[in-house]
Scaffold this active site. Structure first.
Site, PDB file in Angstrom:
ATOM      1  N   GLY A 303       0.803  -1.215   0.000  1.00 26.10           N
ATOM      2  CA  GLY A 303       0.000   0.000   0.000  1.00 26.10           C
ATOM      3  C   GLY A 303       0.837   1.266   0.000  1.00 26.10           C
ATOM      4  O   GLY A 303       1.927   1.344  -0.586  1.00 26.10           O
ATOM      5  N   SER A 304       0.364   2.288   0.705  1.00 25.60           N
ATOM      6  CA  SER A 304       0.927   3.639   0.596  1.00 25.60           C
ATOM      7  C   SER A 304       2.346   3.783   1.125  1.00 25.60           C
ATOM      8  O   SER A 304       2.995   4.795   0.844  1.00 25.60           O
ATOM      9  CB  SER A 304       0.013   4.639   1.316  1.00 25.60           C
ATOM     10  OG  SER A 304      -1.230   4.742   0.661  1.00 25.60           O
ATOM     11  N   VAL A 305       2.852   2.803   1.877  1.00 23.10           N
ATOM     12  CA  VAL A 305       4.244   2.909   2.320  1.00 23.10           C
ATOM     13  C   VAL A 305       5.201   2.822   1.140  1.00 23.10           C
ATOM     14  O   VAL A 305       6.388   3.142   1.266  1.00 23.10           O
ATOM     15  CB  VAL A 305       4.588   1.815   3.358  1.00 23.10           C
ATOM     16  CG1 VAL A 305       3.841   2.049   4.651  1.00 23.10           C
ATOM     17  CG2 VAL A 305       4.302   0.426   2.803  1.00 23.10           C
ATOM     18  N   MET A 306       4.701   2.436  -0.039  1.00 26.12           N
ATOM     19  CA  MET A 306       5.543   2.387  -1.242  1.00 26.12           C
ATOM     20  C   MET A 306       5.660   3.754  -1.917  1.00 26.12           C
ATOM     21  O   MET A 306       6.520   3.928  -2.789  1.00 26.12           O
ATOM     22  CB  MET A 306       4.964   1.377  -2.244  1.00 26.12           C
ATOM     23  CG  MET A 306       4.957  -0.058  -1.762  1.00 26.12           C
ATOM     24  SD  MET A 306       6.606  -0.672  -1.369  1.00 26.12           S
ATOM     25  CE  MET A 306       7.357  -0.652  -2.983  1.00 26.12           C
TER      26      MET A 306
END
Length: 568
Positions: A303-306
């Site tokens: 998810g958004s940690v990428m």
């Protein structure tokens, strides 16, 4: 009696009273002398010529060559604190064909073993045709001696070693376990089984007819203990990380969770905690899920940690700067029959705002301006989709789709962390490139004597910019503000990922993720936290995973004596 009968009886008496004639006497005497000579010759032959035969036959009943058990090597943390040690134990065994039929002796043996007499009789009947069966495995020497002191014929003891894990459930999945024969079955115990296993020695001993040791005669081969293995983890950080992770999983009624902390300068794993866990010293009734080191062997959509990692490719393109503004209105966009949404319409955002608001629209529009494989190539340079090469059994490689006829929606999804999978360890390793001037460090489960040679993955100037963006994304008004640590400048990114099922993405099933770096001025640690399916209300990464990062990172920086870098 008639006269004829009297004459016949008289003749018989005379014949019996007469001595043997000379020929028969000599024959009998010769046979006796020959037998005596043969017997004497055999005695001389065995005692003088073939004396080794009798000696070997006697020795076979008194001399034995016994193995000398060698203990398994110790596993320690980076400071030498024991994580796995071997303690001496005794295994009791019996020869069923030597055990007495006396019911009194059998009753005493059964009671000493803690068995019912019928259970002992049933076991003896099952092994009646054999010469070996275990009675009790790996009991303490004192308990074994108490049973051996009964002097029941056919009962013997064998010296062995048993593995003991001082850290218990705190590091169970990483350290692993051995089986009853002291061979590695899980974790580091399995990965380095050959190095940890000792080489038994041999000795010649004299025993009595009951198998009791009389005297040591000779050492034939010395035993060689297994090697000592120093892991990279710091037991202080491991205990603290496990405690905080377990508390968060309990508080949010989650199915589980993982936490990985790396040294930003060396790539060494300083802490690796998993939930659920188990006690390796008492495995009765353990949850099979607790055996898995989820931080290494399980993968998930990050998810958004990428987004910070995708932004490395965006900034490296030279077409975008930190001040570039992207219009995210109206808060949604349609690509290839798919709709991408933000939580609300954020309007115009610069790169800092895109990370702070975690805008999928902003990331998608920036990604679609790049070459089709730019973000995927960046991910590969960061080690995603490849083996971490830690040597841990079953380590996951993750999944990074090949750039074959990628659609625009797939390219956009990669930019905000969907369409790929990674382990928590791989994700933490990728973040070391941001923390280490653009050089990604391979993760290590073993203590390193000197820093490894990393792989350049991001331009150093881009890495510095990303650190500043990560710090802004945990600002006072951001979703990641709960990751802040008093006295230290930290940075990171939240992620809230819907879980998949047989029919696609599931409703009300999420993973809460946070990945961060601290301190920003001179990064020392990289930490990734993932809480699996919190069910007590909150499920956003900023509300569930970020507070765990804050507590763990703050305690770790203080334990490592890292000076504060935040202004009062």
């Amino acid at each position: 009696m008639s006269g004829a009968a009297q004459d016949a009886a008289s003749r018989r008496r005379r014949a019996q009273s007469q001595p043997l004639d000379g020929g028969r006497f000599l024959l009998v005497l010769g046979l006796v002398l020959l037998a005596m000579a043969l017997l004497a010759g055999r005695v001389v032959y065995l005692q003088v010529i073939d004396r080794h035969f009798l000696q070997n036959q006697g020795d076979a009943r008194t001399l034995r060559v016994e193995p000398i058990p060698a203990h398994r090597g110790m596993i320690t943390d980076r400071h030498g604190e024991p994580l796995a040690i071997s303690t001496p134990v005794v295994s009791l065994w019996a020869n069923p064909q030597e055990l007495p039929e006396d019911p009194i002796q059998r009753l005493g043996l059964a009671r000493a073993l803690g068995w019912e007499p019928d259970a002992l009789d049933e076991r003896l009947e099952r092994y009646a045709s054999r010469e070996f069966m275990y009675l009790r495995r790996q009991v303490t020497p004192a308990e074994a001696q108490r049973i051996l002191d009964l002097e029941v014929p056919g009962v013997y003891g064998r010296d062995e070693y048993k593995r003991y894990y001082p850290a218990g459930e705190v590091a169970a999945q990483l350290v692993g376990v051995t089986d009853v024969d002291d061979q590695g079955q899980e974790g580091v115990e399995l990965a380095f089984n050959g190095y940890l296993t000792g080489t038994p020695g041999q000795r010649r001993v004299l025993k009595d007819r009951r198998g009791r040791l009389v005297r040591d005669l000779a050492l034939l081969r010395e035993q060689r203990p297994g090697g000592t293995l120093a892991l990279s983890i710091d037991q202080r950080l491991q205990y603290m990380a496990y405690r905080e992770l377990k508390a968060a999983v309990t508080e949010h009624e989650a199915q589980g969770g993982v936490l990985v902390m790396l040294d930003a300068r060396t790539g060494e794993v300083l802490a690796m905690a998993n939930q659920p866990s188990y006690n390796p010293n008492n495995r009765a009734g353990l949850d099979p899920r607790g055996l898995r080191n989820q931080a290494i062997v399980d993968v998930f959509e990050p998810g958004s940690v990428m987004k910070p990692l995708a932004m490395a490719a965006i900034l490296s393109s030279g077409e975008v700067t930190r001040d570039t503004v992207v219009d995210t209105s109206p808060g949604w966009m349609r690509i290839d029959r798919f709709t991408i949404r933000d939580i609300r319409n954020y309007g115009e955002l610069d790169l800092s705002g895109i990370l702070e608001k975690s805008s999928n629209i902003g990331m998608s529009r920036l990604a679609l301006e790049l070459e089709p494989d730019a973000i995927a190539d960046q991910y590969r340079r960061l080690g995603l989709g490849q083996s971490p090469e830690t040597g841990f059994p079953g380590e996951a490689t993750g999944r990074l789709p090949a750039p074959v006829r990628w659609s625009r929606s797939e390219r956009a999804a990669l930019a905000y962390g969907y369409g790929l999978s990674t382990s928590a360890l791989q994700l933490a390793s990728a973040y070391t490139a941001i923390a280490n001037d653009g050089v990604r460090l391979p993760p290590s489960l073993l203590r390193l004597d000197e820093p490894p040679v990393g792989e350049p993955a991001i331009d150093p100037e881009v890495a510095d910019t990303l650190l500043e963006l990560l710090e802004s994304s945990v600002g006072a008004y951001s979703g990641g503000r709960r990751a802040q640590v008093e006295g230290y400048r930290v940075g990171g990114k939240t992620g809230t990922v819907r879980k998949t099922g047989a029919d696609g993405y599931r409703e009300n099933a999420y993973r809460s993720v946070f990945a961060g770096v601290a301190p920003i001025s001179d990064p020392r640690i990289v930490t990734v936290v993932m809480i699996d399916q919190p069910s007590a209300g909150d499920f956003y990464g900023g509300a569930v995973a970020a507070p765990v990062f804050s507590r763990v990172t703050g305690n770790a920086l203080r334990l490592l004596d890292v000076p504060p870098d935040a202004e009062p």
